[in-house]
Structures are given as C-alpha cells and as structure tokens.
Design a protein around this motif. Sequence first.
Motif, PDB file in Angstrom:
ATOM      1  N   ARG A 220       0.819  -1.213   0.000  1.00 40.26           N
ATOM      2  CA  ARG A 220       0.000   0.000   0.000  1.00 40.26           C
ATOM      3  C   ARG A 220       0.854   1.264   0.000  1.00 40.26           C
ATOM      4  O   ARG A 220       0.485   2.281  -0.608  1.00 40.26           O
ATOM      5  CB  ARG A 220      -0.931   0.024   1.202  1.00 40.26           C
ATOM      6  N   GLN A 252      -8.833   2.470   1.111  1.00 42.59           N
ATOM      7  CA  GLN A 252      -8.430   3.164   2.333  1.00 42.59           C
ATOM      8  C   GLN A 252      -9.623   3.382   3.257  1.00 42.59           C
ATOM      9  O   GLN A 252      -9.510   3.211   4.477  1.00 42.59           O
ATOM     10  CB  GLN A 252      -7.778   4.510   1.993  1.00 42.59           C
ATOM     11  N   HIS A 255     -10.266   0.130   4.953  1.00 37.69           N
ATOM     12  CA  HIS A 255      -9.260  -0.136   5.983  1.00 37.69           C
ATOM     13  C   HIS A 255      -9.482   0.741   7.216  1.00 37.69           C
ATOM     14  O   HIS A 255      -9.287   0.302   8.357  1.00 37.69           O
ATOM     15  CB  HIS A 255      -7.856   0.102   5.415  1.00 37.69           C
ATOM     16  N   GLU A 258     -12.255  -0.759   9.230  1.00 36.30           N
ATOM     17  CA  GLU A 258     -11.771  -1.949   9.939  1.00 36.30           C
ATOM     18  C   GLU A 258     -10.978  -1.551  11.167  1.00 36.30           C
ATOM     19  O   GLU A 258     -11.159  -2.118  12.259  1.00 36.30           O
ATOM     20  CB  GLU A 258     -10.887  -2.789   9.007  1.00 36.30           C
ATOM     21  N   TYR A 286      -2.284  -3.382  13.268  1.00 38.55           N
ATOM     22  CA  TYR A 286      -3.080  -3.415  12.037  1.00 38.55           C
ATOM     23  C   TYR A 286      -2.236  -2.995  10.840  1.00 38.55           C
ATOM     24  O   TYR A 286      -2.320  -3.588   9.762  1.00 38.55           O
ATOM     25  CB  TYR A 286      -4.292  -2.497  12.171  1.00 38.55           C
ATOM     26  N   MET A 290      -1.406  -5.142   7.444  1.00 42.38           N
ATOM     27  CA  MET A 290      -1.664  -4.640   6.095  1.00 42.38           C
ATOM     28  C   MET A 290      -0.553  -5.045   5.138  1.00 42.38           C
ATOM     29  O   MET A 290      -0.760  -5.106   3.927  1.00 42.38           O
ATOM     30  CB  MET A 290      -1.784  -3.118   6.135  1.00 42.38           C
ATOM     31  N   PHE A 294      -3.842  -6.900   2.030  1.00 41.73           N
ATOM     32  CA  PHE A 294      -4.642  -5.679   2.061  1.00 41.73           C
ATOM     33  C   PHE A 294      -5.931  -5.820   1.270  1.00 41.73           C
ATOM     34  O   PHE A 294      -6.839  -4.990   1.379  1.00 41.73           O
ATOM     35  CB  PHE A 294      -3.848  -4.501   1.488  1.00 41.73           C
ATOM     36  N   ARG A 302      -7.497 -10.566   8.005  1.00 38.13           N
ATOM     37  CA  ARG A 302      -6.789  -9.382   8.493  1.00 38.13           C
ATOM     38  C   ARG A 302      -7.245  -9.035   9.916  1.00 38.13           C
ATOM     39  O   ARG A 302      -6.429  -8.722  10.788  1.00 38.13           O
ATOM     40  CB  ARG A 302      -7.062  -8.226   7.531  1.00 38.13           C
TER      41      ARG A 302
END
Length: 467
Positions: A220, A252, A255, A258, A286, A290, A294, A302
């Motif tokens: 990422r 993003q 994420h 999350e 986290y 990633m 991802f 994840r």
Amino acid sequence: MLSQGAYIIEYPFISFTPNRINIGLEDSFINENTSLFELVIWTSYKLVFENVDCATNTSTLQEHETLKEEVRRMLVGASKEHSEKLRLIELLQRLGVSYHFENEIEDLLDGIAVACQDEDDDLHIVALRSRLLRQHVRYQFQKFKDSGGNFKESLDEDVEGMLSLYESTHLGIHGEDILDDAIAFTTAKLQLALPRIKSHHLAEHVRNSLNRPIRRCLPRLDTRNYITFYSADQSHDTTLLKFAKLDFNLLQRMHQKELSGLKEWWKSLNTTTDFPYARNRIVECYFWIMGVYFEPKYALARRVLTKILGMDTIVDDTYDAYGTSDELQLLTESYPEPPDTLPQTIKKAYSLVLNVYREIEEELEKVGRGFAVEYSKAAFQKAAAYQSIEAKWRDEGFVPSFEEYMEISKPTTFYPMLNVSSFIGMEKATKEAMEWSSDPKMMDASSVISRLMDDLVSLKVMQVVNV
C-alpha cells in the motif's frame, strides 16, 4: 484527491529485567523500565473516521466498476508486443489494482513465458520480464556484460533500464552471481546518476527505489508513492490513473473502518487498565498486518491476525517486562489454567489469550474454519514456553552461547506463530496448508532475520538509554 494518512512508525521490542515498583494495583508492581516504551500517538480524535458506508455510495461504486471494466479491456486487448503487455502488468501492480485482474494477468504471463524471445536488447524489458516471470522463466543478463565480465559502461545512460534491473536483482537467489554483481553495479550507478537526472519525478522515483526497492516495500505504501510518480509522468494513461486513485481511496476507507472497529474492540478489553506495563499498539499491529494482505477478500483474515498480534504484544511484555521467571514457568507449565497463587495481572494476561482465541474460534466456526484455530494455539504455546526459558536465563544472569541463544530465541520472535495465524482466516487454507504452515523451512530463515534485527534495534535503544 488522495487522502494523506500513511504513517510508518517502528517500536522496538525491548527486554528488561523485572524491577517492580508500587503502582497501587492488586499485585502492586510493574517494571519501572516500561516507561521507556513510547506513548501511543493514536489519540481518539485521530481514529474517528467519517461514518460513511462505501457500499451505499452508489455513484462512486458505479464509476469504479466502469473504470475497472475499461482497464480490463485494456489488459485483454493489449497488443501482441510482449513489451507492451509487461509494461501494463507492471503498471497495474505498482498502482495497486492488479488484484482485480489476477486471472487475466496469469494468462498473459503464461503466454509470455512460453513464447518469449531471448534476443531482446532492451535492458528495461529484459529486467522487467525477468522480475514478472520469476516463477516461470529464468533469464540471464550476459548480453549486457563486456568481454571482461563487467556490465557495460554504456548502460549508464539508460536510467529506466538500470532502475528496472536494480528492482529485478532483489529477486535473486543464492548462487546467482550475475544478480549479485548487478545489484552492486546498479546501486552505484543509480546513485551517481541522481544529480544529472533532468526529470524531477524520475529522480524521485529512483531515490525512493534506492531507499526501499519494490521487494522490500509494503504494497500500500508503494502504491501511494507510485501513484504520485505516475501522475507526474506526462505519458500516463488517464483512465488507468483515475481508476487507481479511486480504488486506493475506496480501499483506504474500508481499511479505516476496519481499524476503527478494531480500536473499539481493543478498548473493550480494558488493556490499558489491566496491563499498564504493556504497549498499546493496536494501530501499529493493524498496519503491520496490512503488509500481509490488504485485499478486500482477506478482511476476515486481516481482522483475526490483528487481534492475535495485539494479544501477543501483551503477552510478550508480560514475559519481558513484568513476570519473574518462577511465575512465568509456573504459568507456562499450567497453561491454559493458571493457578490462583499467581499475581492477578499475569493471570489476566492469559485470560486475555483464552478469551481472544475463543472469540476468534466462534467467528471462524461460522465460516467452517474453526479447526484452524488449534494450529495458532499450539504455535503460541510453544513460543510462550521458549519465552519462559529466556526469562529464567535473565533472572539467573546466564549467558548462553550464540547457538544456544538462537535455538531458544528464534521462536520468541513470534514469527512462526504469526505465520501459522496468518492462514487461519483464509478461506482457501486447507488442513494440509495449515500443517505445512506450522513448520516450513523458510520460517527458520525468517526467524533468524527477525531475531537479529530485533536485537540490533534493542541494542541501539539501550545504548541511547545508557548514555
């Protein structure tokens, strides 16, 4: 606009001899040195993300789907020239959207591997093909060497080719002397070329690659940097760039949601109150995960792996910075039911382990993967047993030989345990895969690297502390 939100922060794992001081807890002591752990920088306001569900943003998702199909047609309709196909595949990978086209890319690479020709004289194409087809075809770079066996000095002017060769060399294996020579050659030449590269965005691209090549970069972060680089390239494809930016922002947002959920979960465990000596690092955990996966399809894996890593951080600090060797040995031997004679905080640490694993098992049973949790539990217990030995060495002042030290300390990196745990939430990880992941040979090498890197960082920290 791409949102700015990437942080790279490294916190070393530091071991201290327990020297407890009264802090008013039931068992009344913590290690006085734990204050050396840096305070968490992720305050609440920094983790409050917009309460917008991407799934309800119909117009954005429709635009994303339209652009994805345009890029798919671009990929399928690539010309017969292998060089064009390779360049397009690399763009998709570097822009972070190749996961949408795995089947199409695999078909293209299979075809190129079968039909490739060795007479190419373009260094960039040869190096790019070598990297992309690493698992399909082995290529050599002898044609770019002179009669003396050295790389030709004329290559100095081909910055793009040199950069591509530099990236390809990082996929070399033991015994590939030509790639060993190439990495030394390209590193030196690219460093010398930097001051005379006229294109600012190309110079920045070279500088970033020298600092962290593709092979050693988190996907990422590489995508974020490459989008900026590609945007500055006047020859960029507008459709592909627009798709990459939109895809990056959608991922993003996913994420962020999350992470927001994981932060609330971590808070609900009362870790700050129950374990004041331990690191509060759920955000960094986290971020680490990633780097493992991802893609949207790995959301469950994840989340599970982040929880296990967060739990492991508490246990690691309990062994390193809180418990005495006698307490830890008793705890390890009596797992999973610690005796009542142990301090409450240590028993809470193992209650945390049991509760987290129970929660994960219940979640995985819903998707038919409850069986996989036992592999992670077994690896965790093994690592804890070795940590107990380290604690005994510490308290007795025993200095092991290097061989003794490595035998015990490789498992305490928790890399083997995290390797197994990375598979338990993956739908396609069968029982056979779980068995393999428990003790692959490559994990021994990874554990050696992890242990030595951790020790080097800890040494530097201790040197600063002792100044």
